[in-house]
Scaffold this motif. Structure first.
Motif, PDB file in Angstrom:
ATOM      1  N   VAL A 152       0.778  -1.287  -0.212  1.00 45.38           N
ATOM      2  CA  VAL A 152       0.046  -0.141  -0.005  1.00 45.38           C
ATOM      3  C   VAL A 152       0.937   1.157  -0.136  1.00 45.38           C
ATOM      4  O   VAL A 152       0.771   2.190  -0.888  1.00 45.38           O
ATOM      5  N   GLU A 153       1.877   1.277   0.907  1.00 43.64           N
ATOM      6  CA  GLU A 153       2.638   2.577   1.263  1.00 43.64           C
ATOM      7  C   GLU A 153       3.410   2.967   0.100  1.00 43.64           C
ATOM      8  O   GLU A 153       3.653   3.804  -0.546  1.00 43.64           O
ATOM      9  N   GLU A 154       4.135   1.648  -0.510  1.00 39.38           N
ATOM     10  CA  GLU A 154       5.188   1.748  -1.640  1.00 39.38           C
ATOM     11  C   GLU A 154       4.461   1.998  -2.952  1.00 39.38           C
ATOM     12  O   GLU A 154       5.025   2.856  -3.796  1.00 39.38           O
ATOM     13  N   LEU A 155       3.242   1.700  -3.296  1.00 38.87           N
ATOM     14  CA  LEU A 155       2.532   1.803  -4.386  1.00 38.87           C
ATOM     15  C   LEU A 155       1.745   3.249  -4.587  1.00 38.87           C
ATOM     16  O   LEU A 155       1.446   3.965  -5.602  1.00 38.87           O
ATOM     17  N   THR A 156       1.126   3.663  -3.313  1.00 43.35           N
ATOM     18  CA  THR A 156       0.184   4.788  -3.399  1.00 43.35           C
ATOM     19  C   THR A 156       0.827   6.036  -2.577  1.00 43.35           C
ATOM     20  O   THR A 156       0.558   7.175  -3.109  1.00 43.35           O
ATOM     21  N   GLY A 157       1.842   5.728  -1.857  1.00 39.86           N
ATOM     22  CA  GLY A 157       2.558   6.956  -1.231  1.00 39.86           C
ATOM     23  C   GLY A 157       1.976   7.358   0.097  1.00 39.86           C
ATOM     24  O   GLY A 157       2.408   8.119   0.861  1.00 39.86           O
ATOM     25  N   HIS A 158       0.966   6.375   0.389  1.00 44.52           N
ATOM     26  CA  HIS A 158       0.219   6.716   1.935  1.00 44.52           C
ATOM     27  C   HIS A 158       0.303   5.268   2.740  1.00 44.52           C
ATOM     28  O   HIS A 158       0.026   4.274   1.966  1.00 44.52           O
ATOM     29  N   ALA A 159       0.275   5.353   3.989  1.00 44.54           N
ATOM     30  CA  ALA A 159       0.396   4.266   4.656  1.00 44.54           C
ATOM     31  C   ALA A 159      -1.124   3.695   4.846  1.00 44.54           C
ATOM     32  O   ALA A 159      -2.116   4.569   5.040  1.00 44.54           O
ATOM     33  N   VAL A 160      -1.358   2.175   5.153  1.00 43.54           N
ATOM     34  CA  VAL A 160      -2.747   1.680   5.543  1.00 43.54           C
ATOM     35  C   VAL A 160      -3.187   2.671   6.946  1.00 43.54           C
ATOM     36  O   VAL A 160      -2.411   2.906   7.784  1.00 43.54           O
ATOM     37  N   GLY A 161      -4.422   3.013   6.821  1.00 44.76           N
ATOM     38  CA  GLY A 161      -5.078   3.857   7.822  1.00 44.76           C
ATOM     39  C   GLY A 161      -5.110   5.370   7.513  1.00 44.76           C
ATOM     40  O   GLY A 161      -5.625   6.322   8.206  1.00 44.76           O
ATOM     41  N   GLY A 162      -4.169   5.625   6.673  1.00 46.05           N
ATOM     42  CA  GLY A 162      -4.059   7.181   6.018  1.00 46.05           C
ATOM     43  C   GLY A 162      -4.364   7.333   4.748  1.00 46.05           C
ATOM     44  O   GLY A 162      -4.047   8.322   4.078  1.00 46.05           O
ATOM     45  N   VAL A 163      -4.673   6.297   3.915  1.00 42.11           N
ATOM     46  CA  VAL A 163      -4.849   6.208   2.309  1.00 42.11           C
ATOM     47  C   VAL A 163      -5.683   7.198   1.912  1.00 42.11           C
ATOM     48  O   VAL A 163      -6.931   7.065   2.289  1.00 42.11           O
ATOM     49  N   CYS A 164      -5.490   7.951   1.075  1.00 37.83           N
ATOM     50  CA  CYS A 164      -6.529   8.873   0.507  1.00 37.83           C
ATOM     51  C   CYS A 164      -6.071   9.168  -1.008  1.00 37.83           C
ATOM     52  O   CYS A 164      -4.971   8.951  -1.398  1.00 37.83           O
ATOM     53  N   PRO A 165      -6.935  10.266  -1.586  1.00 35.06           N
ATOM     54  CA  PRO A 165      -6.640  10.259  -3.062  1.00 35.06           C
ATOM     55  C   PRO A 165      -5.829  11.659  -3.458  1.00 35.06           C
ATOM     56  O   PRO A 165      -5.834  12.161  -4.422  1.00 35.06           O
ATOM     57  N   PHE A 166      -5.168  12.169  -2.384  1.00 40.08           N
ATOM     58  CA  PHE A 166      -4.543  13.545  -2.373  1.00 40.08           C
ATOM     59  C   PHE A 166      -2.878  13.214  -2.184  1.00 40.08           C
ATOM     60  O   PHE A 166      -2.522  12.746  -1.465  1.00 40.08           O
ATOM     61  N   GLY A 167      -2.482  13.890  -3.393  1.00 39.45           N
ATOM     62  CA  GLY A 167      -0.919  13.814  -3.447  1.00 39.45           C
ATOM     63  C   GLY A 167      -0.484  12.190  -3.615  1.00 39.45           C
ATOM     64  O   GLY A 167       0.583  11.582  -3.077  1.00 39.45           O
ATOM     65  N   VAL A 168      -1.185  11.253  -4.326  1.00 39.60           N
ATOM     66  CA  VAL A 168      -0.678   9.935  -4.358  1.00 39.60           C
ATOM     67  C   VAL A 168       0.238   9.807  -5.686  1.00 39.60           C
ATOM     68  O   VAL A 168       0.720  10.863  -6.165  1.00 39.60           O
ATOM     69  N   LYS A 169       1.148   8.828  -5.429  1.00 40.66           N
ATOM     70  CA  LYS A 169       2.067   8.629  -6.631  1.00 40.66           C
ATOM     71  C   LYS A 169       1.692   8.675  -8.166  1.00 40.66           C
ATOM     72  O   LYS A 169       0.523   8.381  -8.303  1.00 40.66           O
ATOM     73  N   GLU A 170       2.421   9.056  -8.789  1.00 38.79           N
ATOM     74  CA  GLU A 170       2.484   9.141 -10.242  1.00 38.79           C
ATOM     75  C   GLU A 170       1.766   7.906 -11.096  1.00 38.79           C
ATOM     76  O   GLU A 170       2.337   6.869 -10.394  1.00 38.79           O
ATOM     77  N   GLY A 171       0.586   8.069 -11.577  1.00 42.42           N
ATOM     78  CA  GLY A 171       0.237   6.804 -12.242  1.00 42.42           C
ATOM     79  C   GLY A 171      -0.957   6.164 -11.546  1.00 42.42           C
ATOM     80  O   GLY A 171      -1.465   5.213 -12.019  1.00 42.42           O
ATOM     81  N   VAL A 172      -1.033   6.548 -10.261  1.00 41.22           N
ATOM     82  CA  VAL A 172      -2.175   5.945  -9.508  1.00 41.22           C
ATOM     83  C   VAL A 172      -3.509   6.521 -10.047  1.00 41.22           C
ATOM     84  O   VAL A 172      -3.573   7.710 -10.013  1.00 41.22           O
ATOM     85  N   LYS A 173      -4.327   5.774 -10.419  1.00 40.07           N
ATOM     86  CA  LYS A 173      -5.718   6.254 -10.826  1.00 40.07           C
ATOM     87  C   LYS A 173      -6.789   6.127  -9.969  1.00 40.07           C
ATOM     88  O   LYS A 173      -6.828   5.073  -8.976  1.00 40.07           O
ATOM     89  N   VAL A 174      -7.388   7.125  -9.764  1.00 42.25           N
ATOM     90  CA  VAL A 174      -8.445   7.148  -8.604  1.00 42.25           C
ATOM     91  C   VAL A 174      -9.846   7.263  -9.294  1.00 42.25           C
ATOM     92  O   VAL A 174     -10.330   7.738 -10.240  1.00 42.25           O
ATOM     93  N   TYR A 175     -10.814   6.306  -8.726  1.00 49.58           N
ATOM     94  CA  TYR A 175     -12.329   6.254  -8.778  1.00 49.58           C
ATOM     95  C   TYR A 175     -13.109   6.571  -7.657  1.00 49.58           C
ATOM     96  O   TYR A 175     -12.648   6.205  -6.767  1.00 49.58           O
ATOM     97  N   LEU A 176     -14.171   7.292  -8.158  1.00 50.19           N
ATOM     98  CA  LEU A 176     -15.126   7.650  -7.174  1.00 50.19           C
ATOM     99  C   LEU A 176     -16.383   6.528  -7.124  1.00 50.19           C
ATOM    100  O   LEU A 176     -16.780   6.577  -8.415  1.00 50.19           O
ATOM    101  N   ASP A 177     -16.811   6.052  -5.993  1.00 46.15           N
ATOM    102  CA  ASP A 177     -17.846   5.175  -6.304  1.00 46.15           C
ATOM    103  C   ASP A 177     -19.083   5.929  -6.083  1.00 46.15           C
ATOM    104  O   ASP A 177     -19.219   6.737  -5.087  1.00 46.15           O
ATOM    105  N   GLU A 178     -20.323   5.342  -6.544  1.00 43.74           N
ATOM    106  CA  GLU A 178     -21.497   5.744  -6.519  1.00 43.74           C
ATOM    107  C   GLU A 178     -22.227   5.848  -5.281  1.00 43.74           C
ATOM    108  O   GLU A 178     -22.992   6.607  -4.972  1.00 43.74           O
ATOM    109  N   SER A 179     -21.558   5.034  -4.356  1.00 43.44           N
ATOM    110  CA  SER A 179     -21.940   5.069  -2.967  1.00 43.44           C
ATOM    111  C   SER A 179     -21.881   6.366  -2.269  1.00 43.44           C
ATOM    112  O   SER A 179     -22.624   6.705  -1.318  1.00 43.44           O
TER     113      SER A 179
END
Length: 153
Positions: free
Chosen positions: A87-114
């Motif tokens: 998680v931290e290696e690929l996203t730039g954020h550790a488990v418990g704090g993963v968010c869609p802000f300032g993620v590593k280059e190439g990480v795609k973010v999707y928003l769920d209808e929920s």
């Protein structure tokens, strides 16, 4: 470090005043809801998956669960969450704090209808004791999302 990166990222949008830092952990949906003072469903949890060679993030409501059939229809593969170590290696954020802000280059973010049933949601902000209060429009803008998808029950 990831908190500072996420904070600087949101500062670029003029939203640093929306960040809340807690004296207690907000690493789970339940803990975050208690810290924020909202219902668990309003916590915008960020789930990390491996799709082929890519890392993707799906931001969903706190009470939503991934529906494997919907996920496979969307991404043409079985849902495979990243391991704790990845998680931290690929996203730039550790488990418990993963968010869609300032993620590593190439990480795609999707928003769920929920998430669409809420005016404001509370995603983490790079640490296990932070959250940001955002409208859905602000989440769309700051997450640089690829698309709204429907992969949850």
């Amino acid at each position: 470090m990831a908190f500072e990166k996420a904070k600087e990222y949101l500062k670029g949008y003029g939203l640093e005043d929306r960040i809340k830092v807690f004296d207690t952990s907000s690493a789970t949906v339940e803990l975050a809801a208690e810290a924020v003072g909202c219902e668990p469903a309003r916590i915008a949890k960020t789930l990390s998956f491996q799709v082929g060679d890519e890392c993707i993030l799906v931001v969903a409501a706190g009470d939503a669960r991934v529906d494997n059939k919907k996920y496979k229809a969307q991404f043409h593969t079985k849902a495979k969450m990243l391991s704790f170590e990845e998680v931290e290696e690929l996203t730039g954020h550790a488990v418990g704090g993963v968010c869609p802000f300032g993620v590593k280059e190439g990480v795609k973010v999707y928003l769920d209808e929920s998430l669409r049933r809420f005016g404001k949601v509370y995603p983490a902000c790079g640490s296990s004791n932070s959250a940001a209060e955002l409208t859905l429009q602000e989440l769309e803008c700051t997450s640089r999302y690829e698309a709204w998808i429907d992969v949850c029950k």
